[in-house]
Motif scaffolding. Structure first.
Motif, mmCIF file in Angstrom:
data_model
loop_
_atom_site.group_PDB
_atom_site.id
_atom_site.type_symbol
_atom_site.label_atom_id
_atom_site.label_comp_id
_atom_site.label_asym_id
_atom_site.label_seq_id
_atom_site.Cartn_x
_atom_site.Cartn_y
_atom_site.Cartn_z
ATOM 1 N N GLY A 124 31.880 -73.513 40.851
ATOM 2 C CA GLY A 124 31.957 -72.173 41.415
ATOM 3 C C GLY A 124 33.288 -71.504 41.166
ATOM 4 N N ASP A 125 33.801 -70.822 42.184
ATOM 5 C CA ASP A 125 35.063 -70.096 42.046
ATOM 6 C C ASP A 125 36.219 -70.824 42.722
ATOM 7 O OD1 ASP A 125 34.446 -69.699 44.729
ATOM 8 O OD2 ASP A 125 35.109 -67.601 44.739
ATOM 9 N N LEU A 126 36.090 -72.151 42.873
ATOM 10 C CA LEU A 126 37.201 -72.923 43.437
ATOM 11 C C LEU A 126 38.313 -72.999 42.394
ATOM 12 C CD1 LEU A 126 34.737 -73.789 45.240
ATOM 13 C CD2 LEU A 126 36.011 -75.882 45.689
ATOM 14 N N SER A 127 39.407 -72.302 42.669
ATOM 15 C CA SER A 127 40.410 -72.094 41.627
ATOM 16 C C SER A 127 41.849 -72.335 42.054
ATOM 17 C CB SER A 127 40.307 -70.653 41.105
ATOM 18 O OG SER A 127 40.488 -69.725 42.169
ATOM 19 N N HIS A 128 42.091 -72.600 43.336
ATOM 20 C CA HIS A 128 43.454 -72.788 43.820
ATOM 21 C C HIS A 128 43.563 -74.092 44.597
ATOM 22 C CE1 HIS A 128 43.642 -68.556 42.793
ATOM 23 N NE2 HIS A 128 44.953 -68.575 42.980
ATOM 24 N N VAL A 129 44.691 -74.791 44.433
ATOM 25 C CA VAL A 129 44.881 -76.113 45.033
ATOM 26 C C VAL A 129 46.069 -76.113 45.982
ATOM 27 C CG1 VAL A 129 45.329 -78.556 44.580
ATOM 28 C CG2 VAL A 129 43.924 -77.233 42.981
ATOM 29 N N PHE A 130 45.875 -76.679 47.166
ATOM 30 C CA PHE A 130 46.964 -76.960 48.103
ATOM 31 C C PHE A 130 47.089 -78.479 48.166
ATOM 32 C CE2 PHE A 130 49.084 -77.890 52.007
ATOM 33 C CZ PHE A 130 49.864 -76.789 52.329
ATOM 34 N N TYR A 131 48.271 -79.012 47.858
ATOM 35 C CA TYR A 131 48.455 -80.460 47.796
ATOM 36 C C TYR A 131 48.875 -81.045 49.142
ATOM 37 C CZ TYR A 131 48.441 -79.884 42.718
ATOM 38 O OH TYR A 131 48.098 -79.589 41.424
ATOM 39 N N THR A 132 48.379 -82.248 49.404
ATOM 40 C CA THR A 132 48.734 -82.985 50.610
ATOM 41 C C THR A 132 49.171 -84.391 50.198
ATOM 42 O OG1 THR A 132 46.515 -83.886 51.002
ATOM 43 C CG2 THR A 132 46.989 -81.684 51.876
ATOM 44 N N THR A 133 49.298 -85.288 51.169
ATOM 45 C CA THR A 133 49.729 -86.654 50.876
ATOM 46 C C THR A 133 48.579 -87.644 50.842
ATOM 47 O OG1 THR A 133 50.166 -86.972 53.226
ATOM 48 C CG2 THR A 133 52.018 -86.309 51.845
ATOM 49 N N GLY A 134 47.383 -87.220 51.188
ATOM 50 C CA GLY A 134 46.240 -88.129 51.199
ATOM 51 C C GLY A 134 45.004 -87.438 51.723
ATOM 52 N N VAL A 182 41.768 -83.101 54.637
ATOM 53 C CA VAL A 182 40.748 -82.584 55.548
ATOM 54 C C VAL A 182 41.401 -81.756 56.647
ATOM 55 C CG1 VAL A 182 38.960 -83.209 57.210
ATOM 56 C CG2 VAL A 182 39.137 -84.454 55.046
ATOM 57 N N GLU A 183 42.523 -82.245 57.170
ATOM 58 C CA GLU A 183 43.255 -81.491 58.198
ATOM 59 C C GLU A 183 43.660 -80.117 57.669
ATOM 60 O OE1 GLU A 183 45.031 -82.054 62.226
ATOM 61 O OE2 GLU A 183 43.678 -83.268 61.035
ATOM 62 N N THR A 184 44.109 -80.064 56.434
ATOM 63 C CA THR A 184 44.512 -78.797 55.826
ATOM 64 C C THR A 184 43.329 -77.854 55.701
ATOM 65 O OG1 THR A 184 46.338 -79.815 54.604
ATOM 66 C CG2 THR A 184 45.470 -77.743 53.741
ATOM 67 N N ALA A 185 42.189 -78.362 55.264
ATOM 68 C CA ALA A 185 41.002 -77.523 55.126
ATOM 69 C C ALA A 185 40.583 -76.926 56.469
ATOM 70 C CB ALA A 185 39.851 -78.333 54.533
ATOM 71 N N LEU A 186 40.652 -77.724 57.520
ATOM 72 C CA LEU A 186 40.265 -77.235 58.844
ATOM 73 C C LEU A 186 41.267 -76.212 59.375
ATOM 74 C CD1 LEU A 186 39.055 -80.580 60.446
ATOM 75 C CD2 LEU A 186 37.675 -78.754 59.444
ATOM 76 N N ARG A 187 42.546 -76.452 59.165
ATOM 77 C CA ARG A 187 43.551 -75.495 59.615
ATOM 78 C C ARG A 187 43.447 -74.191 58.813
ATOM 79 N NH1 ARG A 187 49.366 -76.922 60.967
ATOM 80 N NH2 ARG A 187 48.893 -75.308 62.499
ATOM 81 N N PHE A 188 43.097 -74.318 57.530
ATOM 82 C CA PHE A 188 42.902 -73.108 56.734
ATOM 83 C C PHE A 188 41.713 -72.314 57.258
ATOM 84 C CE2 PHE A 188 41.113 -70.600 53.307
ATOM 85 C CZ PHE A 188 42.232 -69.940 52.826
ATOM 86 N N MET A 189 40.644 -72.988 57.635
ATOM 87 C CA MET A 189 39.488 -72.301 58.216
ATOM 88 C C MET A 189 39.896 -71.541 59.479
ATOM 89 S SD MET A 189 37.321 -72.696 61.079
ATOM 90 C CE MET A 189 37.186 -74.429 61.474
ATOM 91 N N GLN A 190 40.700 -72.172 60.327
ATOM 92 C CA GLN A 190 41.146 -71.510 61.546
ATOM 93 C C GLN A 190 42.001 -70.282 61.226
ATOM 94 O OE1 GLN A 190 43.096 -74.878 63.352
ATOM 95 N NE2 GLN A 190 41.269 -75.514 64.478
ATOM 96 N N TYR A 210 56.065 -83.486 51.494
ATOM 97 C CA TYR A 210 55.717 -83.980 50.161
ATOM 98 C C TYR A 210 54.594 -83.192 49.491
ATOM 99 C CZ TYR A 210 58.675 -87.817 51.621
ATOM 100 O OH TYR A 210 59.747 -88.558 52.072
ATOM 101 N N THR A 211 54.305 -81.984 49.972
ATOM 102 C CA THR A 211 53.362 -81.108 49.291
ATOM 103 C C THR A 211 53.836 -80.867 47.856
ATOM 104 O OG1 THR A 211 52.594 -79.990 51.301
ATOM 105 C CG2 THR A 211 52.425 -78.771 49.253
ATOM 106 N N SER A 212 52.908 -80.997 46.894
ATOM 107 C CA SER A 212 53.207 -80.754 45.467
ATOM 108 C C SER A 212 54.273 -81.694 44.924
ATOM 109 C CB SER A 212 53.644 -79.290 45.242
ATOM 110 O OG SER A 212 52.658 -78.391 45.666
ATOM 111 N N HIS A 213 54.280 -82.932 45.378
ATOM 112 C CA HIS A 213 55.323 -83.876 44.951
ATOM 113 C C HIS A 213 55.287 -84.039 43.429
ATOM 114 C CE1 HIS A 213 57.853 -87.391 44.672
ATOM 115 N NE2 HIS A 213 58.117 -87.299 45.971
ATOM 116 N N PRO A 214 56.415 -83.867 42.752
ATOM 117 C CA PRO A 214 56.406 -83.890 41.286
ATOM 118 C C PRO A 214 55.980 -85.230 40.692
ATOM 119 C CG PRO A 214 58.665 -83.869 42.127
ATOM 120 C CD PRO A 214 57.773 -83.584 43.285
#
Length: 473
Positions: free
Chosen positions: A119-129, A134-142, A337-341
């Motif tokens: 689909g149109d899933l085109s942007h990534v937010f990085y986490t540590t695991g 999942v926590e990020t997805a839920l907070r983004f929904m809120q 550590y978001t987007s850790h190189p």
């Protein structure tokens, strides 16, 4: 205090890797998911080395890594390409703050991940695991619903048998037995639906009727609670830690349509199924034909060589935020550590390995893997063998007709694991189930070895249970 410091110094001075690690763990290490009676005072199987699909324990015994670590060592252990990339990136740039700087590997990886997403899933937010994904997805929904002026649209639909993580919100979604017996959660935000487990459907109900039941239950719950109150549905394409539950054909597509019709965000939790486990980078579109609003991932993105996870988010959602009347609203969420190189550099090389042959190999050997595992159903203790791709589950039951688990022995999986360990195989025991998800580079011959050991381990367990009078068979 001084005496405690002296004791620690003495321990450290005499500590040697291997011999003393078990004793040090009992004194100082808290293991994940411990029981109160042994918390902070236990040691688990000590692993010293890994190579390909194998690991070596502290006694020198070579074991097939049946769970691939924790569903994650997808390209196998001791891949020099990944180790070299990790070293090179650390020597070039070991870390940068994601709050006001960025690095090139994270941007390139986001582009390549988006290229595989449906689909149109085109942007990534990085986490540590996975949990933080999942926590990020839920907070983004809120955040998304707050910005859009819908502060009441926050409830989350989850299912029995689900596993979505160990952080507070993600763990609140879990629906496996025992996960929440002694743990708190955001129960006021979560609505649990039935597990889409065909093996546990009501006696006499057809698969078609079972699918209709699940869909009707989903639709009825929305009608009862109100679509204006429900923000997201979170579901694994295959319920992994719940016992490799493969949903009925067409179920996920129908749930996706209901979510779309009711403006409920569909979050596909691919922490386990992404990056090759089902033969594709993402299973949502390529295997199940759905285009979620968000996909969470982790584990196989680096094959476990570095902690990394993330959320892929629909362009539509981001565009709606950019067009809102609150341009100054901040998504106040991020991790050190978001987007850790280093993690992103490892993930790029790992993706190279997947694209250059590992995915094709997985697709080639998966049918053989499933067929060989299925032969275990000849054993009287085995109620069902199920799976997809290179993930499978052997569920043991006391009675095939009633499908009752072993009421007198809830730890039959641990018994099987102990026998298999002695025979050369590490198993993931889940109460009365054994879960297998080997490294994707496993060969047909190695599959034969793995299934042969598992067959013998189950046979020995049956003998034990008969001798103890727990099960007659």
């Amino acid at each position: 205090m001084a005496a405690a410091r002296d004791l620690k110094a003495t321990e450290m001075a005499g500590a040697e890797p291997g011999d003393d690690a078990i004793e040090l763990a009992k004194r100082h290490l808290i293991q994940p998911w411990p029981f109160a009676g042994s918390v902070g005072a236990e040691a688990r199987a000590l692993i010293g080395e890994g190579d390909g699909i194998y690991i070596t324990d502290s006694t020198g015994k070579r074991l097939i890594d049946g769970p691939a670590g924790m569903w994650c060592v997808n390209v196998g252990h001791r891949r020099e390409e990944l180790a070299k990339v990790m070293y090179d990136q650390a020597m070039a740039l070991s870390y940068n703050t994601p709050w006001y700087t960025m690095n090139a590997p994270s941007a390139e990886l986001a582009m390549r991940i988006a290229g595989h997403a449906p689909g149109d899933l085109s942007h990534v937010f990085y986490t540590t695991g996975g949990s933080s994904a999942v926590e990020t997805a839920l907070r983004f929904m809120q955040f998304y619903n707050n910005v859009r002026g819908r502060p009441e649209k926050k409830l989350i639909l989850s299912r029995g048998g689900a596993y979505h993580g160990s952080t507070y919100l993600s763990a609140s979604l879990n629906g496996r037995p025992r996960d929440r017996d002694w743990m708190d959660g955001a129960d006021e935000l979560v609505i649990k639906l039935s597990s889409p487990d065909p093996f546990r459907r009501p006696r006499g109900m057809s698969l078609t009727a079972f699918t209709d039941f699940l869909v009707d239950q989903f639709r009825d719950m929305i009608a009862r609670v109100g679509a204006d109150k429900i923000g997201a549905f979170v579901g694994e394409p295959v319920q992994a830690s719940g016992g490799v539950v493969v949903p009925p054909d067409g179920y996920l597509k129908r749930i996706r349509e209901i979510c779309r019709d009711n403006d409920i965000l569909y979050v596909s939790d691919e922490v386990v199924t992404a990056f090759g486990r089902l033969g594709h980078v993402f299973a949502s579109g390529d295997v199940f034909g759905i285009d979620p609003d968000m996909i969470t991932f982790a584990k196989g993105v680096t094959s476990g060589y570095f902690p990394l996870g993330g959320v892929i988010i629909s362009e539509r959602l981001l565009e709606e935020l950019r067009r809102s009347n609150h341009p100054d609203a901040m998504f106040g969420h991020g991790l050190t550590y978001t987007s850790h190189p280093v993690g992103c550099a490892v993930a790029l090389k790992n993706l190279d390995l997947l694209e250059e042959g590992v995915l094709a190999h997985t697709q080639a050997v998966a049918p053989y893997f499933q067929a060989q595992l299925k032969t275990l159903e000849e054993l009287p203790l085995v109620g069902e063998v199920r799976g997809m791709g290179l993930m499978g589950c052997v569920e043991c039951v006391a009675d095939r007709e009633s499908k009752d688990p072993l009421q007198l022995d809830k730890d039959v999986g641990k018994r099987i694991d102990a026998h298999c360990h002695e025979l050369g195989l590490l198993v993931r025991p889940l109460i009365n189930m054994c879960v297998m998800s080997p490294p994707l580079v496993i060969t047909r011959e190695q599959i034969d070895d793995m299934v042969g050991i598992l067959h013998e381990g189950i046979s020995r367990t049956m003998d034990d249970l008969r001798k103890e009078g727990v099960w007659r068979g």
